[in-house]
Design an enzyme around this catalytic site. Structure first.
Site: not given
Ligand code: S3P
Length: 440
Positions: A30, A102, A327
């Protein structure tokens, strides 16, 4: 724990099954899929993304790419073609909805701010509760102008066009999402844009930008890590091969471990900043075998086999390795329930601001299943092995909470009803079909 979200009403009843045996792929990564789509949006020409992540988050990213002027076509083999804009991002006609993602929201803010594109970014009820200041503040230091709810900390966020500057920013938390937003911004600014993070977070963006021909330099500091890009620069169009998602594979391995089975995941991403949970599984007494290592577009890939021939042992998970397995902590907490001893997870306060408060959600779900456990402000403890009981548990709109509880349900003496189970589709469509058939 936040309440259930609208649209997440589905429920699944999970019955304990027999030993889980698996040999095959898992959905495309992902994190890498989001990045491949967004780099393709900026590229001057057509890119082809193989094994693109099938979940809802990655589909949402393709919609955003289209809203920003990329042309997207999905092929029948699961791959995606994106005709890029050559860095000329189009002003979106409507609010851009990042839904549950996010990563998409934060990366988009870097691209929209960097390209001085007026836009409004929003998300679903979960994402609208997640902090955005962590990304808007560093971008603001480089000339970005944003407005958002709660004094600029929550979506919807308005991006106001403003001249962009290169420069160096320091992050308070190690976050690959924020780091990536700044690096994408740096593609539009003239000169060196650098991010210093307190600990090294996943480095897909760095590897992928380099593979797409952008100058990227990294060095570790006494405390922390610095990454720089030089702009203006365009990532070149290319064929991206997306590895299997180690975070989805974790649940497949979890099923093997709790049921006394064995799982091999083919062509899985084994980037050390993503697969640190394999070390923890080994510390817990599982067997882990990594075979046929390769490199795809800068990303290490291998076939990985996990089994647990004997009962698991408790572990302590804390410190600098936390960002490399953040994660997988809901799953590790669930596995701790069948391990012997007291497992401690610390330094993981970031779990509080994920799709839900994962500390509260896991303590609640595990407790309802009969597990003796409790929260810390920055983690949780679990006393194992638990005497599990049939229960009704709540996913709280969080894909990883839903799947972690479903894995542990394999060891329950009776059915476990998971409310909001549909959340798994965010990253792992097909997860429920994978569960072993009930033995009763
Ligand atoms: C991600 C970074 C992580 C992770 C999220 C995906 C990414 O979050 O927990 O599921 O793809 O850059 P953070 O950057 O907020 O730590």
């Amino acid at each position: 724990v936040r309440g259930p979200l609208p649209g997440w009403g589905s429920r699944r009843v999970v019955e304990p099954g027999g030993p889980f045996l698996y040999d095959g792929p898992v959905p495309g990564d992902k994190s890498i899929s989001h990045r491949a789509a967004l780099l393709s949006l900026l590229a001057p020409g057509t890119s082809h993304i193989l094994h693109y992540a099938p979940g809802e988050d990655a589909s949402t990213t393709l919609e955003a790419v289209q809203a920003l002027g990329g042309r997207v076509s999905r092929e029948s083999d699961g791959s995606v073609r994106v005709e890029g804009t050559g860095g000329r991002v189009r002003e979106p006609e409507d609010v851009v909805d990042a839904r549950n993602s996010g990563t998409l929201a934060r990366l988009l803010l870097g691209i929209l701010g960097g390209s001085a594109t007026y836009a409004v970014v929003t998300g679903d009820a979960s994402l609208r509760q997640r902090p955005m200041r962590r990304v808007l503040e560093p971008l603001g230091q480089l000339g970005g102008r944003f407005a958002g709810r709660l004094g600029g900390d929550r979506l919807p966020v308005v991006v106001l066009p403003n001249p962009v500057r290169a420069g160096e920013v320091r992050l308070a938390v190690a976050s690959a999402q924020v780091k990536t937003a700044v690096l994408l911004w740096g593609l539009f600014a003239s000169g060196e844009t650098a991010v210093v993070e307190p600990a090294l977070s996943r480095d897909h963006t760095e590897r992928m930008l380099a593979a797409a021909g952008v100058r990227v330099e990294q060095r570790s500091l006494g405390v922390g890590h610095r990454v720089a890009v030089w702009g203006p620069a365009l990532p070149q169009p290319r064929t991206w091969r997306v590895p299997g998602d180690p975070s989805s594979a974790a649940f497949v391995f979890g099923l093997a471990v709790v049921t006394g089975g064995k799982a091999t995941v083919r062509h899985m991403g084994v980037n050390p900043l993503r697969s640190a949970y394999l070390d923890v599984l080994q510390e817990m007494g599982a067997h882990v075998e990594v075979e046929e290592p390769q490199v795809w577009d800068g990303e290490p890939v291998a076939h990985v086999t996990v089994s647990a021939p004997q009962p698991l042992r408790a572990v302590r998970v804390a410190g600098a390795r936390i960002p490399s397995l953040i994660d997988e902590l809901p799953l590790l907490a669930a596995l701790a329930a069948v391990a012997h001893g007291r497992t401690e997870i610390r330094d993981a306060q970031e779990l509080r601001v994920k799709e839900t408060d994962r500390i509260a959600a896991m303590v609640e779900g595990l407790s309802r299943m009969g597990v003796v456990c409790g929260p810390y402000e920055d983690g949780l403890w679990v006393q194992g092995p638990a005497r599990l009981r049939p229960a009704q548990v709540e996913a709280h709109g969080d894909h990883r909470v839903a799947m972690a509880l479903a894995v542990l349900a394999q060891r329950s003496p009776g059915p476990v009803e998971i409310l909001g189970a549909q959340a798994a589709d965010v990253s792992f469509p097909g997860f429920w079909q994978l569960l072993p058939a009930p033995t009763r």
